[in-house]
Design a protein around this motif. Structure first.
Motif, PDB file in Angstrom:
ATOM      1  N   ARG A  83       0.857  -1.199   0.000  1.00 13.51           N
ATOM      2  CA  ARG A  83       0.000   0.000   0.000  1.00 13.51           C
ATOM      3  C   ARG A  83       0.885   1.238   0.000  1.00 13.51           C
ATOM      4  NH1 ARG A  83      -4.118   2.134   4.667  1.00 13.51           N
ATOM      5  NH2 ARG A  83      -4.924   3.879   3.467  1.00 13.51           N
ATOM      6  N   HIS A  84       0.991   1.884  -1.126  1.00  9.16           N
ATOM      7  CA  HIS A  84       1.871   3.036  -1.269  1.00  9.16           C
ATOM      8  C   HIS A  84       1.148   4.331  -0.908  1.00  9.16           C
ATOM      9  CE1 HIS A  84       4.632   0.758  -4.281  1.00  9.16           C
ATOM     10  NE2 HIS A  84       4.377   0.073  -3.183  1.00  9.16           N
ATOM     11  N   VAL A  85       1.886   5.295  -0.392  1.00  8.39           N
ATOM     12  CA  VAL A  85       1.339   6.605  -0.056  1.00  8.39           C
ATOM     13  C   VAL A  85       1.151   7.384  -1.352  1.00  8.39           C
ATOM     14  CG1 VAL A  85       1.763   8.775   1.156  1.00  8.39           C
ATOM     15  CG2 VAL A  85       2.431   6.607   2.216  1.00  8.39           C
ATOM     16  N   GLY A  86      -0.048   7.916  -1.547  1.00  8.06           N
ATOM     17  CA  GLY A  86      -0.378   8.604  -2.785  1.00  8.06           C
ATOM     18  C   GLY A  86      -0.219  10.104  -2.724  1.00  8.06           C
ATOM     19  N   VAL A  87      -0.418  10.717  -3.856  1.00  7.22           N
ATOM     20  CA  VAL A  87      -0.246  12.153  -4.022  1.00  7.22           C
ATOM     21  C   VAL A  87      -1.235  12.951  -3.173  1.00  7.22           C
ATOM     22  CG1 VAL A  87      -1.741  12.347  -6.067  1.00  7.22           C
ATOM     23  CG2 VAL A  87       0.143  13.964  -5.747  1.00  7.22           C
ATOM     24  N   GLU A  88      -2.407  12.392  -2.894  1.00  2.27           N
ATOM     25  CA  GLU A  88      -3.415  13.118  -2.124  1.00  2.27           C
ATOM     26  C   GLU A  88      -2.891  13.505  -0.745  1.00  2.27           C
ATOM     27  OE1 GLU A  88      -3.972   9.841  -3.099  1.00  2.27           O
ATOM     28  OE2 GLU A  88      -4.855  10.336  -5.037  1.00  2.27           O
ATOM     29  N   LEU A  89      -2.203  12.578  -0.093  1.00  6.61           N
ATOM     30  CA  LEU A  89      -1.675  12.848   1.238  1.00  6.61           C
ATOM     31  C   LEU A  89      -0.593  13.927   1.184  1.00  6.61           C
ATOM     32  CD1 LEU A  89      -1.483  10.699   4.148  1.00  6.61           C
ATOM     33  CD2 LEU A  89       0.699  11.697   3.536  1.00  6.61           C
ATOM     34  N   LEU A 127       5.080  15.219  -7.354  1.00  6.34           N
ATOM     35  CA  LEU A 127       4.673  16.443  -6.671  1.00  6.34           C
ATOM     36  C   LEU A 127       5.776  16.918  -5.738  1.00  6.34           C
ATOM     37  CD1 LEU A 127       2.645  18.652  -6.068  1.00  6.34           C
ATOM     38  CD2 LEU A 127       1.597  17.129  -4.372  1.00  6.34           C
ATOM     39  N   GLN A 128       6.382  16.008  -5.003  1.00 10.19           N
ATOM     40  CA  GLN A 128       7.469  16.381  -4.090  1.00 10.19           C
ATOM     41  C   GLN A 128       8.619  17.028  -4.847  1.00 10.19           C
ATOM     42  OE1 GLN A 128      10.783  14.868  -3.670  1.00 10.19           O
ATOM     43  NE2 GLN A 128      11.192  16.329  -2.046  1.00 10.19           N
ATOM     44  N   SER A 129       8.896  16.572  -6.041  1.00  7.63           N
ATOM     45  CA  SER A 129       9.992  17.167  -6.817  1.00  7.63           C
ATOM     46  C   SER A 129       9.686  18.622  -7.191  1.00  7.63           C
ATOM     47  CB  SER A 129      10.308  16.340  -8.067  1.00  7.63           C
ATOM     48  OG  SER A 129       9.267  16.432  -9.009  1.00  7.63           O
TER      49      SER A 129
END
Length: 88
Positions: free
Chosen positions: A24-30, A61-63
């Motif tokens: 379960r990967h952490v998504g862009v929404e978080l 997004l983090q980049s």
């Protein structure tokens, strides 16, 4: 919330921790939500940590938010722990 005062001033870091299964990967929404809170609180930066990994969208997004949001996944956390053990 973590606030630190040094000779240069006060720094506020907001940390979001997620204990997820490896699949379960952490998504862009978080990442978007944390960035919104960082901006609202006028924090120095936000950090998302997880026992899992991040989606491509979250990394992309983090980049774009390099100095505002950091992502620390399972591998990064393992590196932190190893460096602490070496310095202990």
């Amino acid at each position: 919330m973590r606030q630190k005062r040094i000779s240069l001033g006060t720094f506020l870091y907001l940390v979001e921790c997620k204990k997820y299964a490896p699949s379960r990967h952490v998504g862009v929404e978080l990442v978007r939500r944390l960035y919104g809170v960082v901006e609202l609180e006028k924090a120095t930066a936000g950090i998302v940590t997880t026992t899992s990994y991040f989606t491509k969208g979250a990394k992309d997004l983090q980049s774009q938010l390099l100095h505002h949001i950091s992502l620390k996944d399972y591998v990064s956390i393992q590196g932190w722990l190893k460096s602490i053990q070496k310095n202990a």
